[in-house]
Enzyme design. Structure first.
Site, PDB file in Angstrom:
ATOM      1  CG  HIS A  64      -4.233  10.170   1.162  1.00 59.19           C
ATOM      2  ND1 HIS A  64      -5.387  10.275   1.904  1.00 59.19           N
ATOM      3  CD2 HIS A  64      -3.573   9.097   1.658  1.00 59.19           C
ATOM      4  CE1 HIS A  64      -5.425   9.306   2.813  1.00 59.19           C
ATOM      5  NE2 HIS A  64      -4.338   8.578   2.678  1.00 59.19           N
ATOM      6  CD  GLU A  99      -4.372   4.997   3.525  1.00 62.91           C
ATOM      7  OE1 GLU A  99      -4.030   6.169   3.786  1.00 62.91           O
ATOM      8  OE2 GLU A  99      -3.731   4.010   3.917  1.00 62.91           O
ATOM      9  CG  ASN A 106      -2.008   0.934   1.286  1.00 63.44           C
ATOM     10  OD1 ASN A 106      -2.790   0.977   0.338  1.00 63.44           O
ATOM     11  ND2 ASN A 106      -2.139   1.715   2.345  1.00 63.44           N
TER      12      ASN A 106
HETATM   13  C1  XIL Z   1      -3.761   8.692   9.551  1.00 62.50           C
HETATM   14  C2  XIL Z   1      -5.006   8.770  10.415  1.00 62.50           C
HETATM   15  O1  XIL Z   1      -6.098   9.115   9.593  1.00 62.50           O
HETATM   16  C3  XIL Z   1      -4.826   9.795  11.510  1.00 62.50           C
HETATM   17  O2  XIL Z   1      -5.928   9.757  12.415  1.00 62.50           O
HETATM   18  C4  XIL Z   1      -3.522   9.532  12.268  1.00 62.50           C
HETATM   19  O3  XIL Z   1      -3.320  10.551  13.204  1.00 62.50           O
HETATM   20  C5  XIL Z   1      -2.359   9.467  11.304  1.00 62.50           C
HETATM   21  O4  XIL Z   1      -2.608   8.474  10.327  1.00 62.50           O
HETATM   22  N1  XIL Z   1      -1.601   6.956   5.248  1.00 62.50           N
HETATM   23  C6  XIL Z   1      -1.995   5.874   5.982  1.00 62.50           C
HETATM   24  C7  XIL Z   1      -2.936   6.062   7.102  1.00 62.50           C
HETATM   25  O5  XIL Z   1      -1.649   4.748   5.618  1.00 62.50           O
HETATM   26  O6  XIL Z   1      -2.740   5.119   8.125  1.00 62.50           O
HETATM   27  C8  XIL Z   1      -2.870   7.456   7.668  1.00 62.50           C
HETATM   28  O7  XIL Z   1      -3.894   7.601   8.647  1.00 62.50           O
HETATM   29  C9  XIL Z   1      -3.022   8.472   6.564  1.00 62.50           C
HETATM   30  C10 XIL Z   1      -1.908   8.326   5.553  1.00 62.50           C
END
Ligand code: XIL
Length: 405
Positions: free
Chosen positions: A266, A297, A225
């Site tokens: 993202h 995500e 991932n």
């Molecule tokens: C983020 C969470 O959404 C937050 O609550 C935490 O403080 C930090 O992590 N990539 C990932 C996720 O794989 O686990 C992350 O999640 C966001 C970026």
């Protein structure tokens, strides 16, 4: 070949959308249901696509906000624990596991006929304090770190065996696109745990973590991932997607039990947008390796300040343009996913701006508003776009992935 057939099917989708009309019948066939009143999980089911969200365990358990939980349950067919399965959450004290919060989420999901993405086994972030302290002060050697990671993966995967559909076995192991050449030994500031992991565990650690996960669960799909891998760049030494592609190709060639690649998704509207074929081509290159793909995500954030006056909140035309650009980013990722039948799931990283991680994380400059629903649970253009895309696309059932031994 497979890709060309997809394009033909997509043309058919446009015709189908017309014949579906603006209304569909309710369960008893008497009351018309507006398309926008159908849930995401109903709309996605036609493609056998799992539609998911990250779940904030505290919000899910908060009786004062019942809409959070009811939306998770009604709208989504897969969930990911936003934080509850991270190493710092599961093993806050060395040797003592705290399974209860993660178990509660997983068991609720199974009761609600939702599949679970396990997140995350190997990651340089949100490690327990005892582990990072030990790495920093040298009391945990490289060899011990390796044994601890193996134990962690074995314990966690065994604990959840039979309840997890897809595991994020390794997360964000590769350097950022602005670090050249791409590497698993770079990342963030000097001395970040991203580098420490790769340096202390040796180059073979990625193969090892997948093998350890497979030994503990024969049936879960095992994923690599990462973020910023939605599209290939110039193919050169600084092209992160190309580096991840080469890495996964090599792991497959070496017989490592890796089943899929998770593209986090993202996105930010301040950086412009990909087009659907850039993303579809990228997914195709990964699935041509024999891997499944998933968006894991997704969110599409925007600057929250006024473009001409950064001391004021965005308003008017700025907001309208950002809202639409956010919706377009969802559209591009979802269409690319629908066009590839090996794209098994589309997960958003939170569904309401009320609890989104974005404002806490992207502060300079401040960004927000990346989710499908606003902070008052009102549908945004992005939600309507996702619903419309799911409805307008011709039925394209997903091709299940067989776990690799
Ligand atoms: C983020 C969470 O959404 C937050 O609550 C935490 O403080 C930090 O992590 N990539 C990932 C996720 O794989 O686990 C992350 O999640 C966001 C970026």
């Amino acid at each position: 070949m497979r890709y060309r057939r997809m394009i033909a099917v997509c043309g058919f989708a446009v015709l189908m959308a017309g014949s579906l009309g603006m209304v569909s019948a309710s369960a008893n066939g008497t009351h018309p249901v507006k398309p926008q009143d159908q849930t995401l999980r109903t709309l996605a089911a036609r493609h056998n696509l799992a539609i998911g969200t990250a779940v904030d365990a505290a919000a899910f358990a908060d009786a004062a906000d019942p809409q959070y939980k009811s939306t998770v349950v009604s709208q989504f067919s897969t969930i990911t624990a936003e934080n509850a399965m991270k190493w710092e959450s599961l093993e806050p004290t060395r040797g003592t596991y705290n399974w209860a919060p993660a178990d509660a989420l997983v068991n609720a999901a199974l009761r609600n006929h939702q599949q679970v993405r396990g997140h995350v086994l190997t990651w340089h972030s949100q490690l327990p304090g005892w582990l990072t302290a030990g790495i920093n002060d040298g009391s945990i050697s490289g060899e011990q770190l390796r044994a601890l990671l193996k134990q962690h993966i074995t314990d966690v995967v065994s604990h959840f065996r039979g309840r997890i559909w897809q595991w994020d076995v390794a997360n964000e192991s590769v350097s950022d696109p602005w670090e050249t050449p791409s590497s698993i030994h770079l990342g963030g500031n000097a001395g970040s745990f991203k580098q420490l992991f790769a340096d202390r565990l040796g180059p073979g650690y990625l193969a090892d973590v997948f093998r350890w996960a497979r030994a503990a669960d024969a049936k879960a799909l095992l994923f690599y991932n990462d973020y910023n891998i939605e599209s290939f760049g110039d193919g050169g030494p600084g092209d992160k997607t190309q580096f991840v592609y080469n890495l996964l190709k090599q792991l497959r060639a070496d017989g490592v039990p890796i089943d899929g690649v998770g593209s986090q998704g993202h996105l930010s509207t301040q950086y412009g947008n990909y087009d659907v074929f850039q993303v579809a081509d990228t997914l195709k290159r990964f699935t041509d390796l024999g891997l499944a793909v998933a968006f894991t995500e997704v969110d599409a954030r925007s600057l929250t300040k006024n473009a001409s006056d950064p001391t004021a909140a965005a308003a008017g035309a700025d907001l309208n343009a950002r809202d639409q650009a956010s919706a377009y980013n969802y559209h591009v990722l979802l269409q690319a996913c629908l066009l590839n039948r090996h794209c098994l799931s589309f997960t958003v990283w939170g569904f309401t701006d009320k609890y989104s991680w974005i404002p806490n994380w992207f502060k300079n400059p401040p960004e927000g508003s990346g989710c499908l629903w606003d902070a008052g649970y009102n549908p945004k253009k992005s939600l309507r776009t996702v619903q419309g895309d799911l409805l307008a696309a011709a039925t394209a059932p997903r091709i299940p992935q067989t776990p690799r031994r």
